[in-house]
Design an enzyme around this catalytic site. Structure first.
Site, mmCIF file in Angstrom:
data_model
loop_
_atom_site.group_PDB
_atom_site.id
_atom_site.type_symbol
_atom_site.label_atom_id
_atom_site.label_comp_id
_atom_site.label_asym_id
_atom_site.label_seq_id
_atom_site.Cartn_x
_atom_site.Cartn_y
_atom_site.Cartn_z
ATOM 1 C CG ASN A 77 18.514 2.526 5.213
ATOM 2 O OD1 ASN A 77 19.446 2.972 4.281
ATOM 3 N ND2 ASN A 77 17.302 3.516 4.257
ATOM 4 C CD1 TRP A 78 18.944 0.259 12.867
ATOM 5 C CD2 TRP A 78 17.007 0.289 13.387
ATOM 6 N NE1 TRP A 78 18.873 -0.441 14.694
ATOM 7 C CE2 TRP A 78 17.528 -0.235 14.829
ATOM 8 C CE3 TRP A 78 15.872 0.330 13.547
ATOM 9 C CZ2 TRP A 78 17.452 -0.545 15.752
ATOM 10 C CZ3 TRP A 78 15.308 0.100 14.862
ATOM 11 C CH2 TRP A 78 15.699 -0.216 15.652
ATOM 12 C CG HIS A 125 11.334 -1.495 -0.530
ATOM 13 N ND1 HIS A 125 11.170 -0.598 1.534
ATOM 14 C CD2 HIS A 125 11.750 0.272 -0.325
ATOM 15 C CE1 HIS A 125 11.834 -0.478 1.533
ATOM 16 N NE2 HIS A 125 12.721 0.903 0.683
ATOM 17 N NE ARG A 147 8.519 2.836 12.409
ATOM 18 C CZ ARG A 147 9.394 4.001 12.407
ATOM 19 N NH1 ARG A 147 10.012 4.453 11.234
ATOM 20 N NH2 ARG A 147 9.208 4.735 13.478
ATOM 21 C CB SER A 244 23.413 -1.623 14.189
ATOM 22 O OG SER A 244 23.726 -1.984 13.523
ATOM 23 N N GLY A 268 13.589 7.957 14.493
ATOM 24 C CA GLY A 268 13.802 6.375 15.080
ATOM 25 C C GLY A 268 13.404 6.480 16.190
HETATM 26 P P1 A3P Z 1 11.204 7.888 11.603
HETATM 27 O O1 A3P Z 1 10.756 8.741 9.997
HETATM 28 O O2 A3P Z 1 10.243 7.463 12.028
HETATM 29 O O3 A3P Z 1 12.564 8.736 12.319
HETATM 30 P P2 A3P Z 1 14.185 2.722 6.336
HETATM 31 O O4 A3P Z 1 15.354 2.627 6.523
HETATM 32 O O5 A3P Z 1 13.112 1.425 5.808
HETATM 33 O O6 A3P Z 1 13.186 4.286 5.415
HETATM 34 O O7 A3P Z 1 13.123 3.404 7.441
HETATM 35 C C1 A3P Z 1 13.764 4.737 8.089
HETATM 36 C C2 A3P Z 1 12.664 4.650 9.557
HETATM 37 O O8 A3P Z 1 14.098 3.669 10.612
HETATM 38 C C3 A3P Z 1 13.104 6.463 10.357
HETATM 39 O O9 A3P Z 1 11.756 6.031 11.227
HETATM 40 C C4 A3P Z 1 14.483 6.541 10.380
HETATM 41 O O10 A3P Z 1 14.470 7.538 11.311
HETATM 42 C C5 A3P Z 1 14.354 5.011 11.301
HETATM 43 N N1 A3P Z 1 16.265 4.526 11.897
HETATM 44 C C6 A3P Z 1 16.732 4.214 11.152
HETATM 45 N N2 A3P Z 1 17.799 3.726 11.940
HETATM 46 C C7 A3P Z 1 17.449 3.690 12.933
HETATM 47 C C8 A3P Z 1 18.190 2.877 14.077
HETATM 48 N N3 A3P Z 1 19.644 2.465 13.564
HETATM 49 N N4 A3P Z 1 17.009 3.324 15.424
HETATM 50 C C9 A3P Z 1 16.097 3.597 15.403
HETATM 51 N N5 A3P Z 1 15.870 4.057 13.692
HETATM 52 C C10 A3P Z 1 16.478 4.051 12.912
#
Ligand code: A3P
Length: 310
Positions: A77-78, A125, A147, A244, A268
């Site tokens: 999502n990031w 994915h 990651r 972001s 995050g």
């Molecule tokens: P955590 O569960 O460790 O907090 P995805 O988007 O692939 O599902 O990944 C989700 C992970 O990315 C989560 O990790 C989430 O909090 C983290 N995340 C989402 N947006 C983020 C951002 N802008 N900066 C840092 N981490 C982020």
């Protein structure tokens, strides 16, 4: 609001509505019923189907598609947000966004995507082996976000327990066993990484990491801009960066992710794995890393010793 903005908003609302219905359905299903298998890999049965996977094989990629590839919980999502904002700044209008993962939903979605203007922002994915061949034939540029496996596992555990569409686990230890054996959605982390290692020689791939993005997002964003040929001014890049951050994405998350906002935007951070891993579990992941990824280029990028040592 412009036409494309309205369209994206309408798509987002439709997606939330569908997600609500899907969550309702999930409440009456057992953990086993929430899983489906395709070509030996487990997927969420309420989001994926054999018919869609078959149709996906024939997906017509474009050279100018922006394809983001991640193993779950590695920064999907990031990175979508970053590319969305970059394309918005570049063209001064909303890009086409293929809502949710490319492999989710009904097969007809690919017909719909065919009609959409470029650039199409697509996230998935999917494993290297199951990625539609046309992405490679068209030499579509692929952004892969990695990651470290320990943080990915802990993030995955919380996510699966907070997302009704995925199986709930009564303990971290039980989830950890499935993570190691690859009996989680999208299969083994290690197999997944080895798959994408194969694409490195072919080029058209940029591999970044969650950890480097946390350390200096601006530097990593510049790499994305160079890779896709996105020319943005410093001010534009700064805007993208501001939108972001974890904080700003979390603040907007009930609009963007509805009831699943807290599941998607949890902490995050780097290193949260230390809150759940036992010494023994840590060693088990170390052994797997050594067995599958030591000496590979993907393995090197993960910077394992820096992020995965107690
Ligand atoms: P955590 O569960 O460790 O907090 P995805 O988007 O692939 O599902 O990944 C989700 C992970 O990315 C989560 O990790 C989430 O909090 C983290 N995340 C989402 N947006 C983020 C951002 N802008 N900066 C840092 N981490 C982020």
């Amino acid at each position: 609001m412009s036409g494309s903005e309205e369209q994206n908003k309408a798509n987002q609302e439709k997606f939330h509505e569908e997600m609500k219905k899907t969550v309702e359905k999930a409440k009456n299903m057992t953990p086993e019923e929430l899983k489906m298998k395709y070509k030996g890999i487990v997927y969420p049965s309420l989001l994926c189907s054999e018919a869609t996977f078959k149709a996906l094989e024939l997906f017509e990629a474009r050279e100018d598609d922006v394809l983001i590839i991640t193993y779950p919980k590695c920064g999907t999502n990031w990175s979508i947000q970053i590319l969305h904002q970059m394309l918005f700044e570049l063209h001064n209008k909303e890009p086409t966004i293929a809502h949710a993962m490319l492999e989710f939903g009904k097969p007809e979605k690919y017909e719909d995507l065919k009609q959409k203007p470029s650039p199409r922002l697509i996230a998935s994915h999917i494993s290297y082996e199951n990625t539609p061949k046309s992405f490679f034939e068209k030499k579509t540029k692929i952004l892969v976000i990695l990651r470290n496996p320990k943080d990915a596992a802990v993030s995955y555990y919380h996510f699966t327990n907070n997302n009704p569409v995925l199986p709930t686990y009564s303990s971290w230890d039980l989830f950890f066993k499935d993570f190691i054996s690859g009996d989680v959605m999208y299969g083994s982390y290690f197999d997944y990484m080895l798959g994408w290692e194969k694409q490195i020689d072919d080029g058209n791939i940029l591999i970044l990491t969650f950890e480097d993005m946390k350390a200096d997002l601006c530097v990593e964003m510049r790499k994305i801009c160079d890779f896709y040929g996105i020319n943005l001014t410093d001010e534009q890049l700064q805007k993208v960066e501001e939108k972001s951050t974890f904080k700003s994405m979390k603040e907007k998350s009930s609009d963007t992710h509805g009831n699943l906002a807290n599941a998607f935007f949890r902490k995050g951070e780097i290193g949260d794995w230390k809150s759940l891993f036992t010494e023994e579990q840590s060693k088990e992941v170390d052994a797997n890393f050594e067995k599958y990824l030591a000496g590979t280029r993907i393995g090197e990028k993960i910077n394992y010793s820096k992020y995965c040592t107690f």
